[in-house]
Scaffold this motif. Structure first.
Motif, PDB file in Angstrom:
ATOM      1  N   SER A  38      42.616  83.253   0.283  1.00 54.78           N
ATOM      2  CA  SER A  38      42.287  82.442   1.458  1.00 54.78           C
ATOM      3  C   SER A  38      41.321  81.327   1.097  1.00 54.78           C
ATOM      4  O   SER A  38      40.542  81.442   0.142  1.00 54.78           O
ATOM      5  CB  SER A  38      41.644  83.325   2.541  1.00 54.78           C
ATOM      6  N   LEU A  39      41.385  80.276   1.880  1.00 53.88           N
ATOM      7  CA  LEU A  39      40.436  79.173   1.806  1.00 53.88           C
ATOM      8  C   LEU A  39      40.190  78.671   3.211  1.00 53.88           C
ATOM      9  O   LEU A  39      41.082  78.753   4.065  1.00 53.88           O
ATOM     10  CB  LEU A  39      40.963  78.005   0.961  1.00 53.88           C
ATOM     11  N   ARG A  40      39.018  78.109   3.419  1.00 53.85           N
ATOM     12  CA  ARG A  40      38.740  77.436   4.685  1.00 53.85           C
ATOM     13  C   ARG A  40      38.344  75.994   4.394  1.00 53.85           C
ATOM     14  O   ARG A  40      37.376  75.736   3.688  1.00 53.85           O
ATOM     15  CB  ARG A  40      37.633  78.122   5.484  1.00 53.85           C
ATOM     16  N   LEU A  41      39.115  75.078   4.946  1.00 58.62           N
ATOM     17  CA  LEU A  41      38.813  73.656   4.835  1.00 58.62           C
ATOM     18  C   LEU A  41      38.038  73.199   6.062  1.00 58.62           C
ATOM     19  O   LEU A  41      38.236  73.727   7.155  1.00 58.62           O
ATOM     20  CB  LEU A  41      40.099  72.843   4.716  1.00 58.62           C
ATOM     21  N   SER A  42      37.200  72.206   5.851  1.00 60.92           N
ATOM     22  CA  SER A  42      36.447  71.611   6.946  1.00 60.92           C
ATOM     23  C   SER A  42      36.753  70.125   7.026  1.00 60.92           C
ATOM     24  O   SER A  42      36.971  69.474   6.000  1.00 60.92           O
ATOM     25  CB  SER A  42      34.939  71.806   6.737  1.00 60.92           C
ATOM     26  N   CYS A  43      36.725  69.609   8.237  1.00 62.79           N
ATOM     27  CA  CYS A  43      36.895  68.179   8.483  1.00 62.79           C
ATOM     28  C   CYS A  43      35.781  67.752   9.425  1.00 62.79           C
ATOM     29  O   CYS A  43      35.776  68.154  10.595  1.00 62.79           O
ATOM     30  CB  CYS A  43      38.257  67.908   9.092  1.00 62.79           C
ATOM     31  N   VAL A  44      34.861  66.961   8.902  1.00 64.31           N
ATOM     32  CA  VAL A  44      33.745  66.480   9.704  1.00 64.31           C
ATOM     33  C   VAL A  44      34.047  65.057  10.148  1.00 64.31           C
ATOM     34  O   VAL A  44      34.326  64.195   9.310  1.00 64.31           O
ATOM     35  CB  VAL A  44      32.425  66.519   8.922  1.00 64.31           C
ATOM     36  N   ALA A  45      33.984  64.825  11.433  1.00 70.45           N
ATOM     37  CA  ALA A  45      34.254  63.505  11.991  1.00 70.45           C
ATOM     38  C   ALA A  45      32.949  62.845  12.426  1.00 70.45           C
ATOM     39  O   ALA A  45      32.077  63.501  13.007  1.00 70.45           O
ATOM     40  CB  ALA A  45      35.190  63.622  13.191  1.00 70.45           C
ATOM     41  N   SER A  46      32.826  61.566  12.138  1.00 67.23           N
ATOM     42  CA  SER A  46      31.684  60.788  12.608  1.00 67.23           C
ATOM     43  C   SER A  46      32.194  59.495  13.223  1.00 67.23           C
ATOM     44  O   SER A  46      33.236  58.972  12.825  1.00 67.23           O
ATOM     45  CB  SER A  46      30.708  60.497  11.462  1.00 67.23           C
ATOM     46  N   GLY A  47      31.469  59.021  14.216  1.00 70.55           N
ATOM     47  CA  GLY A  47      31.882  57.798  14.903  1.00 70.55           C
ATOM     48  C   GLY A  47      32.859  58.028  16.036  1.00 70.55           C
ATOM     49  O   GLY A  47      33.236  57.078  16.721  1.00 70.55           O
ATOM     50  N   ILE A  48      33.306  59.264  16.200  1.00 71.88           N
ATOM     51  CA  ILE A  48      34.193  59.640  17.296  1.00 71.88           C
ATOM     52  C   ILE A  48      33.756  60.993  17.833  1.00 71.88           C
ATOM     53  O   ILE A  48      33.003  61.719  17.173  1.00 71.88           O
ATOM     54  CB  ILE A  48      35.682  59.737  16.873  1.00 71.88           C
ATOM     55  N   SER A  49      34.254  61.342  18.992  1.00 73.81           N
ATOM     56  CA  SER A  49      33.966  62.648  19.566  1.00 73.81           C
ATOM     57  C   SER A  49      35.251  63.452  19.682  1.00 73.81           C
ATOM     58  O   SER A  49      36.280  62.936  20.120  1.00 73.81           O
ATOM     59  CB  SER A  49      33.351  62.484  20.953  1.00 73.81           C
ATOM     60  N   LEU A  50      35.172  64.717  19.280  1.00 69.40           N
ATOM     61  CA  LEU A  50      36.344  65.584  19.409  1.00 69.40           C
ATOM     62  C   LEU A  50      36.700  65.841  20.870  1.00 69.40           C
ATOM     63  O   LEU A  50      37.771  66.375  21.148  1.00 69.40           O
ATOM     64  CB  LEU A  50      36.102  66.904  18.679  1.00 69.40           C
ATOM     65  N   ASP A  51      35.834  65.461  21.783  1.00 70.38           N
ATOM     66  CA  ASP A  51      36.167  65.565  23.202  1.00 70.38           C
ATOM     67  C   ASP A  51      37.263  64.584  23.586  1.00 70.38           C
ATOM     68  O   ASP A  51      37.891  64.730  24.646  1.00 70.38           O
ATOM     69  CB  ASP A  51      34.936  65.300  24.057  1.00 70.38           C
ATOM     70  N   ILE A  74      43.852  76.804  12.979  1.00 75.71           N
ATOM     71  CA  ILE A  74      42.990  75.645  13.183  1.00 75.71           C
ATOM     72  C   ILE A  74      41.997  75.969  14.298  1.00 75.71           C
ATOM     73  O   ILE A  74      42.347  76.606  15.293  1.00 75.71           O
ATOM     74  CB  ILE A  74      43.810  74.382  13.512  1.00 75.71           C
ATOM     75  N   SER A  75      40.764  75.519  14.098  1.00 76.15           N
ATOM     76  CA  SER A  75      39.734  75.725  15.110  1.00 76.15           C
ATOM     77  C   SER A  75      38.757  74.560  15.032  1.00 76.15           C
ATOM     78  O   SER A  75      38.824  73.738  14.118  1.00 76.15           O
ATOM     79  CB  SER A  75      39.001  77.054  14.883  1.00 76.15           C
ATOM     80  N   ARG A  76      37.866  74.512  16.004  1.00 74.20           N
ATOM     81  CA  ARG A  76      36.910  73.408  15.983  1.00 74.20           C
ATOM     82  C   ARG A  76      35.580  73.860  16.560  1.00 74.20           C
ATOM     83  O   ARG A  76      35.511  74.805  17.350  1.00 74.20           O
ATOM     84  CB  ARG A  76      37.447  72.218  16.767  1.00 74.20           C
ATOM     85  N   ASP A  77      34.548  73.132  16.154  1.00 76.77           N
ATOM     86  CA  ASP A  77      33.208  73.292  16.703  1.00 76.77           C
ATOM     87  C   ASP A  77      32.809  71.909  17.221  1.00 76.77           C
ATOM     88  O   ASP A  77      32.440  71.028  16.429  1.00 76.77           O
ATOM     89  CB  ASP A  77      32.255  73.786  15.604  1.00 76.77           C
ATOM     90  N   ASN A 104      31.155  68.562  15.674  1.00 74.63           N
ATOM     91  CA  ASN A 104      32.219  67.560  15.480  1.00 74.63           C
ATOM     92  C   ASN A 104      33.052  67.876  14.228  1.00 74.63           C
ATOM     93  O   ASN A 104      33.402  66.976  13.448  1.00 74.63           O
ATOM     94  CB  ASN A 104      31.642  66.150  15.378  1.00 74.63           C
ATOM     95  N   THR A 105      33.352  69.135  14.072  1.00 73.23           N
ATOM     96  CA  THR A 105      34.020  69.627  12.869  1.00 73.23           C
ATOM     97  C   THR A 105      35.244  70.454  13.245  1.00 73.23           C
ATOM     98  O   THR A 105      35.196  71.252  14.191  1.00 73.23           O
ATOM     99  CB  THR A 105      33.058  70.482  12.025  1.00 73.23           C
ATOM    100  N   VAL A 106      36.307  70.242  12.496  1.00 70.85           N
ATOM    101  CA  VAL A 106      37.528  71.035  12.646  1.00 70.85           C
ATOM    102  C   VAL A 106      37.745  71.821  11.360  1.00 70.85           C
ATOM    103  O   VAL A 106      37.541  71.299  10.259  1.00 70.85           O
ATOM    104  CB  VAL A 106      38.734  70.122  12.938  1.00 70.85           C
ATOM    105  N   TYR A 107      38.172  73.054  11.521  1.00 68.67           N
ATOM    106  CA  TYR A 107      38.379  73.944  10.382  1.00 68.67           C
ATOM    107  C   TYR A 107      39.853  74.298  10.241  1.00 68.67           C
ATOM    108  O   TYR A 107      40.569  74.414  11.236  1.00 68.67           O
ATOM    109  CB  TYR A 107      37.573  75.228  10.557  1.00 68.67           C
TER     110      TYR A 107
END
Length: 122
Positions: free
Chosen positions: A17-30, A70-73, A77-80
């Motif tokens: 298993s692996l868990r990838l992260s995607c951190v977004a800046s300048g936008i809102s996951l909302d 897939i999940s998010r926090d 502002n991060t998606v996993y």
């Protein structure tokens, strides 16, 4: 300025298993959907899975159903992307990308990360 940055790739044995992260800046996951895509050597980039601004999930690749989650926090502002039961055919560069509101086809995403390499090998 918008940035999406992936991390968490690496070398893993088949079945691992692996868990990838995607951190977004300048936008809102909302207000933005985040999709995960992958590109294996010699192949076209393909959609893997996506989460919309409202939290709805869309799985693009049948081969990952039941294995990838897939999940998010939104506070971070991060998606996993949790990848389980990995197989050699999952080897690829994995990208995350953002577009407003809903998940869509690959070409419809506006902001792309640089990618993170995932290699599944014994």
């Amino acid at each position: 300025q918008v940035h999406v940055v992936e991390s968490g790739g690496g070398l893993v044995q088949p079945g691992g298993s692996l868990r990838l992260s995607c951190v977004a800046s300048g936008i809102s996951l909302d207000y933005y959907a985040i999709g995960w895509f992958r590109q294996a050597p010699g192949k076209e980039r393909e959609g893997v899975i996506c989460i919309s601004y409202g939290g709805g999930r869309t799985t693009y690749a049948n081969s990952v159903k039941g294995r990838f989650i897939i999940s998010r926090d939104t506070a971070k502002n991060t998606v996993y992307l949790q990848m389980n039961s990995l197989q050699p055919e999952d080897t690829a560069i994995y990208y995350c990308a953002a577009r407003q509101y809903q998940c869509s086809r690959t070409a419809a995403y506006d902001y792309w990360g640089q990618g993170t390499q995932v290699t599944v090998s014994s």
